[in-house]
Design an enzyme around this catalytic site. Structure first.
Site, mmCIF file in Angstrom:
data_model
loop_
_atom_site.group_PDB
_atom_site.id
_atom_site.type_symbol
_atom_site.label_atom_id
_atom_site.label_comp_id
_atom_site.label_asym_id
_atom_site.label_seq_id
_atom_site.Cartn_x
_atom_site.Cartn_y
_atom_site.Cartn_z
ATOM 1 N N GLU A 126 -0.504 -4.904 4.261
ATOM 2 C CA GLU A 126 0.566 -3.807 4.842
ATOM 3 C C GLU A 126 0.045 -2.411 4.837
ATOM 4 O O GLU A 126 -0.353 -1.791 4.060
ATOM 5 C CB GLU A 126 1.733 -3.678 3.771
ATOM 6 N N ASP A 185 0.000 -7.269 -6.494
ATOM 7 C CA ASP A 185 1.042 -6.598 -5.640
ATOM 8 C C ASP A 185 0.318 -5.038 -6.291
ATOM 9 O O ASP A 185 0.433 -4.441 -7.083
ATOM 10 C CB ASP A 185 2.413 -6.749 -6.398
ATOM 11 N N GLN A 200 16.374 -2.047 -1.615
ATOM 12 C CA GLN A 200 15.127 -2.081 -1.683
ATOM 13 C C GLN A 200 14.481 -1.823 -0.249
ATOM 14 O O GLN A 200 14.712 -2.679 0.750
ATOM 15 C CB GLN A 200 14.743 -3.072 -2.469
ATOM 16 N N HIS A 255 5.390 -4.396 6.927
ATOM 17 C CA HIS A 255 5.144 -5.232 5.894
ATOM 18 C C HIS A 255 4.509 -6.701 6.614
ATOM 19 O O HIS A 255 5.473 -7.719 6.356
ATOM 20 C CB HIS A 255 6.572 -5.593 5.023
ATOM 21 N N ARG A 309 14.671 -2.453 7.868
ATOM 22 C CA ARG A 309 14.485 -4.095 8.245
ATOM 23 C C ARG A 309 15.794 -4.736 8.127
ATOM 24 O O ARG A 309 15.877 -5.980 8.303
ATOM 25 C CB ARG A 309 13.482 -4.485 7.108
ATOM 26 N N ARG A 324 12.641 -13.024 5.581
ATOM 27 C CA ARG A 324 11.455 -13.358 4.906
ATOM 28 C C ARG A 324 10.215 -13.663 5.539
ATOM 29 O O ARG A 324 9.869 -14.924 5.652
ATOM 30 C CB ARG A 324 11.784 -14.470 3.696
HETATM 31 O O1 TA6 Z 1 5.055 -4.811 -0.391
HETATM 32 C C1 TA6 Z 1 5.070 -5.475 -1.626
HETATM 33 C C2 TA6 Z 1 6.486 -5.664 -2.268
HETATM 34 O O2 TA6 Z 1 6.919 -4.099 -2.574
HETATM 35 C C3 TA6 Z 1 6.498 -6.278 -3.465
HETATM 36 O O3 TA6 Z 1 6.761 -5.276 -4.541
HETATM 37 C C4 TA6 Z 1 7.776 -7.108 -3.349
HETATM 38 O O4 TA6 Z 1 8.784 -6.740 -3.647
HETATM 39 C C5 TA6 Z 1 7.642 -7.295 -1.819
HETATM 40 O O5 TA6 Z 1 7.596 -5.870 -1.255
HETATM 41 C C6 TA6 Z 1 8.749 -8.122 -1.301
HETATM 42 O O6 TA6 Z 1 9.933 -7.379 -1.233
HETATM 43 P P1 TA6 Z 1 11.225 -7.989 -0.887
HETATM 44 O O7 TA6 Z 1 12.377 -6.643 -0.829
HETATM 45 O O8 TA6 Z 1 11.333 -8.235 0.611
HETATM 46 O O9 TA6 Z 1 11.512 -8.991 -1.827
#
Ligand code: TA6
Length: 278
Positions: free
Chosen positions: A253, A193, A71, A148, A76, A53
């Protein structure tokens, strides 16, 4: 940090250095003239499973939700290899290259042969990230990708972000509604966001790091810029993020996310971002 973590250090001198965790090739520290410019949550998990994080997670082959896998894709949360150990150059920089190739696990999710080379180059007060994606298979493929970057801020209310004015953006806080940025300088003061489209201008991010410097962001072949801060409610719901840490970070980002990149067989994709402390 768990002892099983593999961390590579790029050291220019005792006030300019970088750390990269091979889990996700996640850059977790950039010290420029003695000040760390990058945010990592004090609650970050280092189990070689969960994404770290903070820092600069490498998003590939999918930004956002993905029906084929986790996601933000698998890069990563994968173990990267060191393709080139840190090398000092005559031009006053030090660089290293990290590599991720397809494997049994990635092919189960996304059945393509690929190689991603991620070069990090550290100069005094400047940091370059270059991404090369090679299609090593016999089928073309498409992907989205993004760096990111979590910037460390003494106080988010005192930070402005330039280079967004009059751009169209996708507001993911408002069900993906398309809007136009009205402010000349963006200050984040709520859950934010946004995917800014055709964000070709540089961004100046003010009051970054302990010495409150301005970071000048330039991009090549990252047409989009995402701005994210979870703010209080989302922060409280994240186990690997401190309830009050949203005051001390913003993600700006560099991404190729609003449209997919297409890569024919045997071809390469290149994109880069440069962060410079002014
Ligand atoms: O880059 C923004 C984003 O896509 C947000 O929608 C939020 O989900 C963030 O990334 C963090 O995502 P994560 O999967 O690391 O919690």
């Amino acid at each position: 940090m768990a002892s099983s973590q593999s961390v590579v250090k790029l050291v220019l001198d005792d006030t300019n250095c970088v750390e990269v965790n091979l889990h996700g090739a996640t850059l977790t520290s950039w010290v420029a003239e003695g000040a760390d410019m990058i945010f990592v949550s004090e609650k970050a998990v280092y189990d070689n499973k969960k994404a770290i994080r903070g820092g600069v997670p490498v998003i590939f082959p999918q930004f956002g939700a993905w029906e084929l896998g986790p996601q933000h894709g698998f890069a990563r949360i994968s173990q990267w290899k060191v393709q080139q150990d840190p090398i000092k150059h005559d031009n006053g920089s030090v660089s290293a290259v990290f590599r991720l190739c397809d494997n049994e696990d990635t092919r189960k999710m996304w059945n393509h042969k690929f190689q991603v080379d991620y070069r990090i180059i550290l100069w005094k007060n400047k940091l370059q990230f270059s991404l090369q994606v090679d299609n090593k298979g016999d089928q073309p493929f498409t992907f989205t990708t993004l760096l990111h970057t979590y910037f460390r801020l003494p106080d988010v209310s005192k930070t402005t972000i330039s280079g967004l004015s009059n751009l169209e953006y996708i507001d993911k806080v408002a069900n993906g509604e398309r809007k136009t940025e009205q402010s000349g300088l963006l200050t984040v003061n709520c859950f934010t966001d946004r995917v800014y489209l055709k964000a070709s201008l540089p961004h100046d991010i003010t009051n970054v790091g302990g010495n409150q410097k301005t970071v000048h962001v330039t991009k090549d072949n990252f047409p989009d810029t995402v701005v994210w801060n979870p703010w209080a409610d989302k922060a409280a719901g994240m186990s690997d993020f401190g309830n009050d840490e949203y005051h001390n970070m913003v993600c700006v980002e560099a991404g190729y996310v609003s449209e997919s990149a297409s890569l024919p067989v045997g071809q390469s994709f290149h994109a880069s971002q440069v962060l410079e402390v002014l």
